[in-house]
Design an enzyme around this catalytic site. Structure first.
Site, PDB file in Angstrom:
ATOM      1  CB  SER A 188      -4.983  20.325 -29.861  1.00  0.00           C
ATOM      2  OG  SER A 188      -4.996  20.489 -31.269  1.00  0.00           O
ATOM      3  CB  CYS A 221       1.329  23.637 -37.694  1.00  0.00           C
ATOM      4  SG  CYS A 221       2.344  22.145 -37.720  1.00  0.00           S
ATOM      5  N   PRO A 222      -0.666  21.160 -36.473  1.00  0.00           N
ATOM      6  CG  PRO A 222      -0.950  18.872 -36.020  1.00  0.00           C
ATOM      7  CD  PRO A 222      -0.641  20.192 -35.362  1.00  0.00           C
ATOM      8  N   GLY A 223      -3.262  21.255 -37.377  1.00  0.00           N
ATOM      9  CA  GLY A 223      -4.628  21.479 -37.835  1.00  0.00           C
ATOM     10  C   GLY A 223      -5.730  20.940 -36.945  1.00  0.00           C
ATOM     11  CG  ASP A 240       1.868  27.083 -37.447  1.00  0.00           C
ATOM     12  OD1 ASP A 240       3.114  27.131 -37.536  1.00  0.00           O
ATOM     13  OD2 ASP A 240       1.276  26.720 -36.424  1.00  0.00           O
ATOM     14  CG  ASP A 260       4.983  35.213 -36.016  1.00  0.00           C
ATOM     15  OD1 ASP A 260       4.030  34.758 -35.356  1.00  0.00           O
ATOM     16  OD2 ASP A 260       5.978  35.749 -35.497  1.00  0.00           O
ATOM     17  CG  ASP A 277      -3.931  25.611 -28.496  1.00  0.00           C
ATOM     18  OD1 ASP A 277      -3.493  26.153 -27.473  1.00  0.00           O
ATOM     19  OD2 ASP A 277      -4.021  24.371 -28.622  1.00  0.00           O
ATOM     20  CE  LYS A 306      -0.917  26.937 -24.997  1.00  0.00           C
ATOM     21  NZ  LYS A 306      -1.766  25.767 -25.223  1.00  0.00           N
TER      22      LYS A 306
END
Length: 366
Positions: A188, A221-223, A240, A260, A277, A306
């Protein structure tokens, strides 16, 4: 030349067609879109003969969401003789464009076009030489002249035309060629890198993506997105409940906040960037982004929306209009851009930059 070819992600031809029909109509340039499912392109055919050129001159390319590239073309060239494909192409371009600054021989981004793409790359060199001799291309590449496009839809079948270098995508086929960094936590990361290339002019990177800036990554997450900010030497709050990649934590530039992203509120007042994202309904994400921008919690933001299965263009338009309305209501001037990037899938990426506030706000915006 009354046709405009728009390249898009395969499967999103209907959205691309709906958008160009809507935005051309707003400028009183009327026509109809020819759509073939999963073709990776749309042809918008204008009713008036000169409206194709008018459209690619007057409608800002940056305002389009689903188009990767566009150019105006004439009639389809068919049954090009294998022994001499060049002469008919040069003939079609004569009197249409003179001293073009660059030649791009392209195809749609589909699996079926991969073999054709190999041919296009080989074909470019001899075609360029003949076009230069005929006056269709300048003797050297220059960004100050129109780009000449030859677009193959099948072997021996192509459209020819041009785009304006100040109102198109600078990338071949509209796709930035980015390499996945081996040390990035997820693929990503390429979405955010591509967004920087698409939304921020290269000569402004050092100012707007500067060393030492503070940034927030919501749903980090995960970065993958945090990685891009760290690479630009920013200090990052990564928000996260899920853990961050240890390689990012080891840089000392990342503060992991286990909460959150929708409930997080920043305590610093000098956050330049917020990126997001998160897999969530687009309306919910849009409301959160509007809240950050209205409150001046960040200067610029890049986030993903999305897409639903149906009425995608309408959904995106509605969410962007909501953000614009919130900014207008609070007297905030901002630039909003959105694009379905090459590395996006069922989503679009949005960039918003606060310029100044009409009411007292952040000092750097007065």
């Amino acid at each position: 030349m009354n046709k405009v070819v728009l390249l898009c992600r395969p499967g999103f031809e209907k959205e691309c067609a709906a958008e160009i029909t809507d935005k051309a109509g707003q400028r009183e340039i009327f026509g109809f879109a020819r759509v073939k499912e999963n073709a990776g392109y749309v042809i918008y055919e204008c009713y008036q003969p000169d409206d194709g050129d008018k459209l690619i001159r007057e409608l800002p390319f940056s305002s389009l969401i689903f188009a990767r590239q566009w150019f105006v073309v004439g009639e389809l060239l068919q049954h090009l003789p294998p022994e001499d494909r060049i002469t008919p192409i040069v003939g079609m371009l004569q009197g249409v464009v003179e001293k073009g600054g660059e030649l791009r021989v392209e195809v749609a981004d589909t699996n079926e076009s991969k073999e054709l793409l190999k041919f296009c790359r080989k074909f470019t060199v001899p075609l360029r030489a003949v076009l230069r001799d005929a006056g269709g291309l300048a003797n050297y590449e220059t960004p100050k002249r129109p780009v000449v496009h030859v677009f193959f839809i099948a072997p021996g079948c192509c459209y020819t035309g041009y785009s304006y270098s100040n109102n198109n995508s600078p990338f071949y086929m509209g796709i930035p060629r980015l390499k996945f960094p081996a040390d990035a936590p997820s693929r990503s990361t390429l979405k955010l890198e591509e967004a920087f290339h698409v939304f921020i002019p290269a000569d402004e990177w050092d100012e707007r993506l500067a060393n030492g800036m503070w940034a927030v990554d919501l749903g980090a997450c995960p970065g993958g997105w945090t990685y891009q900010l760290v690479k630009r030497n920013m200090w990052v709050y990564s928000v996260d409940n899920g853990p961050m990649a240890q390689s990012l934590m080891d840089t000392g530039q990342v503060t992991w906040l286990r909460e959150d992203g929708f409930k997080f509120r920043p305590t610093r007042s000098n956050i330049s960037w917020m990126v997001c994202d998160m897999v969530e309904k687009p309306a919910k994400v849009a409301a959160l982004m509007a809240q950050w921008l209205v409150n001046g919690w960040c200067r610029e933001t890049i986030f993903n929306l999305k897409l639903p299965m149906k009425k995608r263009y309408e959904e995106v338009s509605h969410n962007l209009a909501y953000i614009q309305a919130q900014l207008d209501e609070h007297g905030i001037n901002a630039q909003i851009q959105a694009r379905q990037l090459y590395h996006d899938r069922e989503e679009v990426t949005v960039h918003v930059r606060r310029i100044w506030a009409a009411v007292g706000g952040r000092r750097d915006e007065r």
